[in-house]
Write an enzyme that holds these catalytic residues in place. Structure first.
Site, PDB file in Angstrom:
ATOM      1  N   ALA A   1       0.874  -1.165   0.000  1.00 57.67           N
ATOM      2  CA  ALA A   1       0.000   0.000   0.000  1.00 57.67           C
ATOM      3  C   ALA A   1       0.915   1.219   0.000  1.00 57.67           C
ATOM      4  O   ALA A   1       2.066   1.147   0.437  1.00 57.67           O
ATOM      5  CB  ALA A   1      -0.887  -0.034   1.235  1.00 57.67           C
TER       6      ALA A   1
ATOM      7  N   GLY B   1       0.578  -4.872   1.034  1.00 61.74           N
ATOM      8  CA  GLY B   1      -0.631  -4.910   0.205  1.00 61.74           C
ATOM      9  C   GLY B   1      -0.386  -5.547  -1.155  1.00 61.74           C
ATOM     10  O   GLY B   1      -1.308  -6.101  -1.761  1.00 61.74           O
TER      11      GLY B   1
ATOM     12  N   GLU C   1      -0.709  -9.116  -0.578  1.00 59.43           N
ATOM     13  CA  GLU C   1      -2.132  -9.385  -0.293  1.00 59.43           C
ATOM     14  C   GLU C   1      -2.963  -9.352  -1.581  1.00 59.43           C
ATOM     15  O   GLU C   1      -3.867 -10.168  -1.766  1.00 59.43           O
ATOM     16  CB  GLU C   1      -2.644  -8.360   0.718  1.00 59.43           C
ATOM     17  CG  GLU C   1      -1.957  -8.528   2.067  1.00 59.43           C
ATOM     18  CD  GLU C   1      -2.293  -7.426   3.056  1.00 59.43           C
ATOM     19  OE1 GLU C   1      -1.931  -6.267   2.796  1.00 59.43           O
ATOM     20  OE2 GLU C   1      -2.932  -7.720   4.079  1.00 59.43           O
TER      21      GLU C   1
ATOM     22  N   GLU D   1       4.733  -5.141   7.191  1.00 57.52           N
ATOM     23  CA  GLU D   1       4.027  -4.038   7.851  1.00 57.52           C
ATOM     24  C   GLU D   1       4.499  -3.789   9.275  1.00 57.52           C
ATOM     25  O   GLU D   1       4.459  -2.670   9.770  1.00 57.52           O
ATOM     26  CB  GLU D   1       2.508  -4.308   7.861  1.00 57.52           C
ATOM     27  CG  GLU D   1       1.834  -4.202   6.507  1.00 57.52           C
ATOM     28  CD  GLU D   1       1.768  -5.520   5.748  1.00 57.52           C
ATOM     29  OE1 GLU D   1       2.569  -6.443   6.051  1.00 57.52           O
ATOM     30  OE2 GLU D   1       0.916  -5.633   4.844  1.00 57.52           O
TER      31      GLU D   1
HETATM   32  N1  CO8 Z   1       4.624   3.167  -0.797  1.00 57.62           N
HETATM   33  C1  CO8 Z   1       5.022   4.312  -1.400  1.00 57.62           C
HETATM   34  N2  CO8 Z   1       6.185   4.422  -2.080  1.00 57.62           N
HETATM   35  C2  CO8 Z   1       6.967   3.329  -2.178  1.00 57.62           C
HETATM   36  C3  CO8 Z   1       6.617   2.104  -1.583  1.00 57.62           C
HETATM   37  C4  CO8 Z   1       5.371   2.042  -0.876  1.00 57.62           C
HETATM   38  N3  CO8 Z   1       4.930   0.907  -0.315  1.00 57.62           N
HETATM   39  N4  CO8 Z   1       7.605   1.213  -1.821  1.00 57.62           N
HETATM   40  C5  CO8 Z   1       8.536   1.854  -2.552  1.00 57.62           C
HETATM   41  N5  CO8 Z   1       8.175   3.142  -2.759  1.00 57.62           N
HETATM   42  C6  CO8 Z   1       8.895   4.179  -3.487  1.00 57.62           C
HETATM   43  C7  CO8 Z   1      10.096   4.687  -2.694  1.00 57.62           C
HETATM   44  O1  CO8 Z   1       9.710   5.644  -1.745  1.00 57.62           O
HETATM   45  C8  CO8 Z   1      10.969   5.254  -3.793  1.00 57.62           C
HETATM   46  O2  CO8 Z   1      10.455   6.513  -4.177  1.00 57.62           O
HETATM   47  P1  CO8 Z   1      11.443   7.809  -4.224  1.00 57.62           P
HETATM   48  O3  CO8 Z   1      12.441   7.461  -5.294  1.00 57.62           O
HETATM   49  O4  CO8 Z   1      10.534   8.925  -4.582  1.00 57.62           O
HETATM   50  O5  CO8 Z   1      12.061   7.899  -2.888  1.00 57.62           O
HETATM   51  C9  CO8 Z   1      10.707   4.307  -4.963  1.00 57.62           C
HETATM   52  O6  CO8 Z   1       9.483   3.638  -4.665  1.00 57.62           O
HETATM   53  C10 CO8 Z   1      11.791   3.253  -5.119  1.00 57.62           C
HETATM   54  O7  CO8 Z   1      11.939   2.589  -3.871  1.00 57.62           O
HETATM   55  P2  CO8 Z   1      13.354   2.371  -3.143  1.00 57.62           P
HETATM   56  O8  CO8 Z   1      14.295   3.469  -3.491  1.00 57.62           O
HETATM   57  O9  CO8 Z   1      13.075   2.144  -1.702  1.00 57.62           O
HETATM   58  O10 CO8 Z   1      13.827   1.039  -3.856  1.00 57.62           O
HETATM   59  P3  CO8 Z   1      14.840  -0.074  -3.269  1.00 57.62           P
HETATM   60  O11 CO8 Z   1      15.166  -0.958  -4.413  1.00 57.62           O
HETATM   61  O12 CO8 Z   1      15.956   0.580  -2.529  1.00 57.62           O
HETATM   62  O13 CO8 Z   1      13.984  -0.882  -2.177  1.00 57.62           O
HETATM   63  C11 CO8 Z   1      12.018  -2.029  -1.386  1.00 57.62           C
HETATM   64  C12 CO8 Z   1      12.892  -1.663  -2.608  1.00 57.62           C
HETATM   65  C13 CO8 Z   1      12.796  -2.979  -0.486  1.00 57.62           C
HETATM   66  C14 CO8 Z   1      10.782  -2.722  -1.926  1.00 57.62           C
HETATM   67  C15 CO8 Z   1      11.652  -0.747  -0.606  1.00 57.62           C
HETATM   68  O14 CO8 Z   1      11.142   0.215  -1.516  1.00 57.62           O
HETATM   69  C16 CO8 Z   1      10.635  -0.955   0.474  1.00 57.62           C
HETATM   70  O15 CO8 Z   1      10.955  -1.498   1.519  1.00 57.62           O
HETATM   71  N6  CO8 Z   1       9.367  -0.515   0.231  1.00 57.62           N
HETATM   72  C17 CO8 Z   1       8.312  -0.584   1.223  1.00 57.62           C
HETATM   73  C18 CO8 Z   1       7.812  -1.989   1.391  1.00 57.62           C
HETATM   74  C19 CO8 Z   1       6.752  -2.035   2.452  1.00 57.62           C
HETATM   75  O16 CO8 Z   1       6.968  -1.749   3.608  1.00 57.62           O
HETATM   76  N7  CO8 Z   1       5.539  -2.424   2.030  1.00 57.62           N
HETATM   77  C20 CO8 Z   1       4.412  -2.529   2.916  1.00 57.62           C
HETATM   78  C21 CO8 Z   1       3.642  -1.260   2.892  1.00 57.62           C
HETATM   79  S1  CO8 Z   1       2.383  -1.189   4.150  1.00 57.62           S
HETATM   80  C22 CO8 Z   1       1.077  -2.051   3.547  1.00 57.62           C
HETATM   81  O17 CO8 Z   1       1.092  -2.496   2.431  1.00 57.62           O
HETATM   82  C23 CO8 Z   1      -0.109  -2.341   4.456  1.00 57.62           C
HETATM   83  C24 CO8 Z   1      -0.706  -1.212   5.181  1.00 57.62           C
HETATM   84  C25 CO8 Z   1       0.239  -0.480   6.158  1.00 57.62           C
HETATM   85  C26 CO8 Z   1      -0.311   0.795   6.776  1.00 57.62           C
HETATM   86  C27 CO8 Z   1       0.813   1.868   6.968  1.00 57.62           C
HETATM   87  C28 CO8 Z   1       0.328   3.099   7.775  1.00 57.62           C
HETATM   88  C29 CO8 Z   1       1.402   4.153   7.948  1.00 57.62           C
END
Ligand code: CO8
Length: 260
Positions: free
Chosen positions: A66, A111, A114, A134
């Site tokens: 998400a 998400g 999911e 998460e």
């Molecule tokens: N949401 C928004 N932006 C994202 C997300 C995300 N889930 N994942 C990646 N991005 C964006 C990054 O911010 C980045 O943008 P920018 O260049 O503008 O900074 C761009 O995508 C590229 O990402 P990275 O530079 O981080 O790429 P890497 O190759 O270094 O890392 C990862 C890849 C490991 C996938 C890393 O991006 C990461 O850990 N992402 C988040 C994963 C995560 O935690 N997912 C779960 C999200 S929460 C959810 O799905 C359930 C609900 C939770 C509620 C939260 C309430 C606050």
């Protein structure tokens, strides 16, 4: 129809839907949800379309979760009143009666994992990574992950994934029963479209009934599920495609399906 955050195209009887926010690793925001709901509704309504494939654009991600940036601003009342996560279940997971496949081409996290698990099955690239990270954000799965992942891989592995937030690679996901098959990264879309075309070539009402039967296994006890299966089987025996399918077998020819 064209959308802001996804791409759609049809190839014969298969609809391909591509999550298209590569700059955010295809993170799922409110607009993605609205676009997906419309695209799946369009797929459902079009009689010429009999199977769909959902994948992510770019080489890196199916969906990295998400959209954290969108959700960071929201408070508990926003989450409760908007009920954002509920619509994924009611308008995507439960609304699509025709078969669809998630072709997971990279990260499927939070998400994203999911959403992949809402598909009828997952085909994974050998570079796919699955996870429910998460907990690292101080929250927990909210789109069904704690339930669907546990049903797919069992308590021990699901618990470990949710409590540590670690990612699971494609081979481990296949061994654990989360994905149907792993294919080389460059062949994922071709293989997913080929599989979808095979399903699209089946008698379509029978495909829907098969889907309904298997899904019932997650919602009923064994005795109820078997009764449900028997009733659906009996309904199918009244279909024109049943008569055609059996005649075609006996006459040693391909069946010509009516989808009813
Ligand atoms: N949401 C928004 N932006 C994202 C997300 C995300 N889930 N994942 C990646 N991005 C964006 C990054 O911010 C980045 O943008 P920018 O260049 O503008 O900074 C761009 O995508 C590229 O990402 P990275 O530079 O981080 O790429 P890497 O190759 O270094 O890392 C990862 C890849 C490991 C996938 C890393 O991006 C990461 O850990 N992402 C988040 C994963 C995560 O935690 N997912 C779960 C999200 S929460 C959810 O799905 C359930 C609900 C939770 C509620 C939260 C309430 C606050």
């Amino acid at each position: 129809m064209s959308y802001e955050t996804i791409l759609t195209e049809t190839r014969d009887a298969v609809t391909l839907i591509t999550l298209n926010r590569p700059q955010a690793l295809n993170a799922l925001n409110g607009q993605v949800l609205e676009d997906l709901i419309s695209a799946f509704a369009e797929f459902e309504a079009d009689d010429s379309q009999r199977c769909a494939v959902l994948t992510g654009s770019g080489d890196k991600a199916f969906a990295a979760g998400a959209d954290i940036k969108e959700m960071a601003e929201k408070d508990a009342a926003d989450f409760y009143l908007e009920d954002f996560f509920a619509r994924w279940t009611s308008h995507v997971a439960e609304a699509v009666r025709k078969p669809w496949i998630a072709a997971v081409n990279g990260f499927a996290l939070g998400g994203g994992c999911e959403l992949a698990m809402m598909a009828d099955f997952i085909l994974a690239s050998d570079q796919a990574k699955f996870g429910q990270p998460e907990i690292k954000l101080g929250v927990a799965p909210g789109m069904g992950g704690s339930q669907r992942l546990t049903r797919a891989v069992g308590k021990s592995k699901a618990m470990e994934m949710c409590l540590t937030g670690r990612m699971m690679g494609a081979d481990e996901a296949e061994r654990a029963g989360l994905v149907a098959r792993v294919v080389p990264h460059d062949e994922l879309l071709t293989e997913a479209m080929k599989t979808a075309a095979t399903i699209a070539g089946m008698p379509s009402m029978a495909a829907m009934v098969n889907k309904e039967m298997v899904n019932a296994a997650f919602e009923t006890d064994l005795a109820q599920g078997i009764r449900h299966e028997r009733r659906l089987f009996q309904i199918l025996t009244a279909s024109e495609d049943k008569a055609e399918g059996m005649a075609a077998f006996i006459e040693k020819r391909e069946g010509k399906w009516k989808g009813r």
